[in-house]
Design an enzyme around this catalytic site. Sequence first.
Site, PDB file in Angstrom:
ATOM      1  N   ASP A 181     -21.244   6.240  22.219  1.00 35.79           N
ATOM      2  CA  ASP A 181     -21.332   4.875  22.747  1.00 35.79           C
ATOM      3  C   ASP A 181     -19.972   4.197  22.790  1.00 35.79           C
ATOM      4  O   ASP A 181     -19.115   4.439  21.935  1.00 35.79           O
ATOM      5  CB  ASP A 181     -22.266   4.037  21.878  1.00 35.79           C
ATOM      6  CG  ASP A 181     -23.703   4.523  21.930  1.00 35.79           C
ATOM      7  OD1 ASP A 181     -24.514   3.846  22.563  1.00 35.79           O
ATOM      8  OD2 ASP A 181     -23.986   5.583  21.344  1.00 35.79           O
ATOM      9  N   LYS A 182     -19.821   3.308  23.783  1.00 42.10           N
ATOM     10  CA  LYS A 182     -18.586   2.522  23.865  1.00 42.10           C
ATOM     11  C   LYS A 182     -18.637   1.345  22.897  1.00 42.10           C
ATOM     12  O   LYS A 182     -17.757   1.185  22.049  1.00 42.10           O
ATOM     13  CB  LYS A 182     -18.366   2.017  25.294  1.00 42.10           C
ATOM     14  CG  LYS A 182     -17.141   1.113  25.401  1.00 42.10           C
ATOM     15  CD  LYS A 182     -16.922   0.609  26.821  1.00 42.10           C
ATOM     16  CE  LYS A 182     -15.684  -0.290  26.869  1.00 42.10           C
ATOM     17  NZ  LYS A 182     -15.409  -0.798  28.232  1.00 42.10           N
TER      18      LYS A 182
END
Length: 695
Positions: free
Chosen positions: A334-335
Site C-alpha cells: 500500500d501507498k
Amino acid sequence: MLPSFSYVTHHVGFCGTIKNSPSDFVVTEIEVPEQLQGVTRAEALQRTGEVLLEHSSPCLQQPRKLRVDPLALPAEACPAGASRPAEGDPSWAGGGCSASPNKNHHEGEPDLKPGLKENNALDSLLGKSMSDLLNKFACDLKDAWDLESTADSSTREFSLGPIPDKKTRADLHSAVRQKFPFLVTATKDSEMIVKGNADYRELCQLVTEKETSDFFKFLDAKLENSTFSFEPDGNKEHRKIVHHFISRKFGKLLETKSFTVTDVNDQPNMSIVVRFREKRWSRKRSAGGFQEKQDVYTAFTLQKENLETLEAISLLAAELGVLPSDFSYTGIKDKKAISYQPMVVKKVTPERLKEIGSKMENKGMRIHNIRLACQHLKLGQLKGNHFDIVVRDLKHHSHDDSSADLKKRISEAIENVETKGFVNYYGPQRFGQGQNVQTDQIGLALLNEKMVKAVKLFFTPEDTDDPVNDAKRYFLQTEDAKGALGMLPEFKVREKMLLRALHRYGVNHEGCTKGWLNIPHSMRIFYVHAYCSKIWNEAASYRLQIYGSKVVEGDLVFSEHDESFFLNDKVHVVTAPEESANKYSINQVVLPMVGHSIKYPSNKVGQWYHERLSKDELQMCKFRVSPLQLNIPGCYRPILKNIQNVSYFLQSNEEGIGIEDNYLNESKVSLHISFDLDPSCYATVCLREVMKCDL
C-alpha cells in the site's frame, strides 16, 4: 470503491474510517524462511529449478545500465543511454579509439572449438544431409530477401530437430551464427529452430551487406573492450539513422559514437564506431587463469511511508545508479501506509547500500537488515502479510438501530468473518487513486495496442490545481513533452520516463510505443494486470450472484491444497455427479485471471467471461502485447479467503474515558485490529466484509 460487489457474511457491521494517517495502517511482509541462505548461486538455481532460456539472439542477454536523460544528448547520439558522443572526439572514455576505414577492432572472430570450422562444424554437429538442408534453407531465404519477397520470408522457419545435449546445442548456436549471420536460432523444448534475422535484414537496407555481416559477427563474439567501425559516411542524416537503428535494437548492449577518420582518398570523413557497454558491479573469481563474473546480490528490508513500491524502487535505482529492474521483491505494498518488505538489489554491494541510507530517509524510506544474498526474489514468494490497523470514528450504519450495542456489533462482525471468510476481491489500490482515470482503463488501451490513447489516459489530470496535474493538463493541451517535463516534480519518475521518450520520438503510435518501453517492465505490466483484476472482480460478483455459495457443475476447483495457482493440471472442472454429491466446498472454487494459458468455467460464468471480453473488443486478444514485450499467461484465484491470527481491542479517543458499553454510542472510539492474510489478499477488502461498508 467496490459499490456493487457481494458479501459472503450476513451481519450488520458498522462504519468507520481507515488510513487517517500512514501510522494507522502498518503492513509487514511475512517472509518465506531463508532456506537457501549460504548456498552458492549455482546451487540456489538448481534447488529452485530456475531454467535459463537458450536463445542465440544477442538481445536476450544484454547487460543493463542506467539510462541517462535523452534530452541531454545530441540528435546523432545513441538515445538509449550512450555516453554523449561528439563528432571528432579523438578518444572514448575507457581508452582511445582511432577508427580507420574498413578496419574493425574486434581482433578477429572467436575461434570455434576444434572441428567446428565453417561447413565442417555444421557437418559434424548435424550430419551431412541436415547440414545441406540448412544450407538450402539459408540460400532460399536470402533469395527471397533479394527479390523483396516479404510475403512469407519473415515467417519462414527451419527445424534442426531435437538436440537433447545442451553443450551440442550451444555449439550449434555458435556455428550457425558464424556461418550465417543473417540467421537466428532458438531452442524450444530441446528442438532447435532456425529463422531469418529481421534485424540483419533491416540493417542491410542502411549499410552494405559486408558491413552488416561483419557487425553481427562482432555482436556475436561479445569480446570485451572490442569495437567495430562502419565504413566512412559523410552524410550526417544517414549516420543519424544508423545510430538510431543500433540504439533501438541493441541500446542496452551497445553504444555508438561518430569519429573523424581518414577515408581511402586520405580525406577527413566521419565513421560510426560501436562498442559494448561496460558491465558494472561484477565480481571476478580466478580459477586456473579463467575469470568468471558473478553479479552481487544484496538483500534488505525496505520500510516506506506514503510511497508506492514502484515509486520507491525508482528513487532507490536513481540514487544507486542501477535500473529499477535490478530490484526484485515479492509483492506491491500500500501507498498510504507504513510498510516493511524484503527486497534484493543486483549489482549493488551492502556497503554501497548503507551509504545512501540517510538520503533515503528524507524521501520516506528506511533501509534495514542489509546483507549479502545468493539470488533475486520472485513475485509471490512470501507467506503473507501481517496488518496492524486502526479504524477511527466508529459508529452505527444509518439504517441500523442506533440504540444497538456497537461493541456487540463489532465483536459479531469480526467473529463472523473469522469463521466464514471474505470475498477475495482485488482492492481499490489495485486500480489507482485517481477519480477521472484508473489504471485498468490504461491497461485495456495497452491490450488493444492503442498506444496514443493509453498515453493520454495516463496523463489525464484530476480536478485539482497542483504541479503534477498542471503538467498533465499542459501536456494534453499542447503535446509539448519537453515543457511538461520541466513542470513535473522530481518524484514523478514514471511520468518523466514517458515524457523523455515522447519528446524524442513524438506523440504518435510509434513514439508512444517507445515511450511505454522506456518505463520498466514491472510498471508497464502493472496497468494490464489492473485490467485483468477488474475483470476478475466482476466475474466473482457474477458467480456469487447467480450460484451463491453452492458449488455447481462447470465450476473450477483446486482438488488439492496447492499454492501453484498458475498450473492448469491442478484445476478440475466440477462434474454433475460431483455437484450432486456436494464433493467440493466454495472455499475450493477458483476463477481465472484472464490470459492466454488459462481455461474458463464451463457454466454460465465461462460464457460471461467471453461476453465481457467482447464488450472491451478483446474477443480475439491473445494477451501478448509484443511491441511492449508483455506476456499475460493468466492464473487462478480463489473466490473466498480466510483471515488468520486475529486480535483486536477498542480504545477511546478521549482521555479518561474507559470503554464501557454505555459510552460506545456516545464517545469517539477507535478499533485496533491485527491479523494475517495470505499473499495477494487485500486488508481493505477484508475490512469491507467486516464493516459492511466501502472504504
